[in-house]
Scaffold this active site. Sequence first.
Site, mmCIF file in Angstrom:
data_model
loop_
_atom_site.group_PDB
_atom_site.id
_atom_site.type_symbol
_atom_site.label_atom_id
_atom_site.label_comp_id
_atom_site.label_asym_id
_atom_site.label_seq_id
_atom_site.Cartn_x
_atom_site.Cartn_y
_atom_site.Cartn_z
ATOM 1 N N LYS A 201 0.862 -1.185 0.000
ATOM 2 C CA LYS A 201 0.000 0.000 0.000
ATOM 3 C C LYS A 201 0.896 1.232 0.000
ATOM 4 O O LYS A 201 1.661 1.464 0.943
ATOM 5 C CB LYS A 201 -0.927 0.014 1.211
ATOM 6 C CG LYS A 201 -1.851 1.221 1.253
ATOM 7 C CD LYS A 201 -2.762 1.160 2.466
ATOM 8 C CE LYS A 201 -3.692 2.351 2.536
ATOM 9 N NZ LYS A 201 -4.578 2.301 3.726
ATOM 10 N N LYS A 224 1.073 10.038 5.992
ATOM 11 C CA LYS A 224 1.206 8.620 6.326
ATOM 12 C C LYS A 224 2.472 8.012 5.720
ATOM 13 O O LYS A 224 2.578 6.798 5.560
ATOM 14 C CB LYS A 224 -0.040 7.862 5.867
ATOM 15 C CG LYS A 224 -1.322 8.412 6.482
ATOM 16 C CD LYS A 224 -2.540 7.544 6.191
ATOM 17 C CE LYS A 224 -3.785 8.120 6.866
ATOM 18 N NZ LYS A 224 -4.948 7.228 6.727
ATOM 19 N N GLU A 240 7.645 -6.739 1.406
ATOM 20 C CA GLU A 240 6.406 -6.642 2.185
ATOM 21 C C GLU A 240 5.513 -7.858 1.936
ATOM 22 O O GLU A 240 4.963 -8.451 2.877
ATOM 23 C CB GLU A 240 5.646 -5.360 1.819
ATOM 24 C CG GLU A 240 6.278 -4.075 2.311
ATOM 25 C CD GLU A 240 5.944 -3.785 3.764
ATOM 26 O OE1 GLU A 240 5.349 -4.647 4.440
ATOM 27 O OE2 GLU A 240 6.293 -2.682 4.227
ATOM 28 N N LYS A 255 -2.152 -1.496 -3.733
ATOM 29 C CA LYS A 255 -2.999 -0.305 -3.682
ATOM 30 C C LYS A 255 -2.119 0.928 -3.789
ATOM 31 O O LYS A 255 -1.138 1.023 -3.051
ATOM 32 C CB LYS A 255 -3.795 -0.286 -2.370
ATOM 33 C CG LYS A 255 -4.754 0.892 -2.210
ATOM 34 C CD LYS A 255 -5.465 0.809 -0.883
ATOM 35 C CE LYS A 255 -6.430 1.999 -0.722
ATOM 36 N NZ LYS A 255 -7.088 1.987 0.601
#
Length: 331
Positions: A201, A224, A240, A255
């Site tokens: 993400k 973020k 990841e 995403k």
Amino acid sequence: MTASYPHTRLRRTRATAWSRALHRETTLTPADLIWPLFVTEGVQVEQPVAALPGVSRWSVDLIVDRAREAVELGIPVLALFPNTQPDRRSEDGAEARNPDNLMCRAIRAVRDALGDRIGLLTDVALDPYTSHGQDGLIDDAGYVLNDETVEALVGQSLNQAAAGADIIAPSDMMDGRIGAIRAALENTGHSNVQIMSYAAKYASAFYGPFRDAVGSRGLLKGDKKTYQMDPGNTEEALREVAMDLAEGADSVMVKPGLPYLDIVRRVKETFAVPVFAYQVSGEYAMIEHAVAAGAADRDAMVLETLLAFKRAGCSGVLTYHAAHAARLLHG
């Protein structure tokens, strides 16, 4: 000038509709779609989201109606996101662990009405519940704390699983949360609840309309970037994904969607696991605004973009166009 030996003409198989269908390498069906829906308080409430033309927040009773619509269209899964009221938000996001919160009430209502006829994917992150808009717990400097957040996410996941969620989808990007959630699910009798990890993400500019829909845009303090991925990185995405699979994820997500199809392809080729992508709010809004400006044909753009996800290697796509696409595919 005509070639002397025209043995190979790739256009032969494109000459008719039936032949194009016969030779098509990638297909799209309603079963490839996951429909994200926003839940809000009230009864018989539909609140259009200004930043997402054609998308609304729905009260729990109307979410049940959307679930019935999805079943009729052949859409197998709904993805639910709550628009938590401001007075239920707090620094620690405690409402995420309330068994009677908006998300849990929606899960139970759909489950009671439709049983196992449709799957329910539920978002796990604290941003719909925090007063500061971050996905996790923060320290005095505003830094998102990893391990403390993971503990809270485990509680949120168990809360949703107990309500009847089929797929837990952690979107927070904390390190180690998949293993902790998987262990907790196993230890509490929820071994059949799946985990679809938001494994790659990115800290993207395409999320703005979504934050409007869940009511967190005006609350967000800072950004973020300390936990979502840098858009310039590919190899990190593979790390990841590898970590989340090792910790027990059943499937993984990339995403945003279209700007990251290269990541989808790399993940699919590297791991050969179910990969999903989220055609996020900014992508949806771009199509809708292009249509409104007379610059695009909605039906053609929707189907072409969704087919691109499948061609890149996706097992399925989260898209706000799911119901519209399903109707088009039914003809």
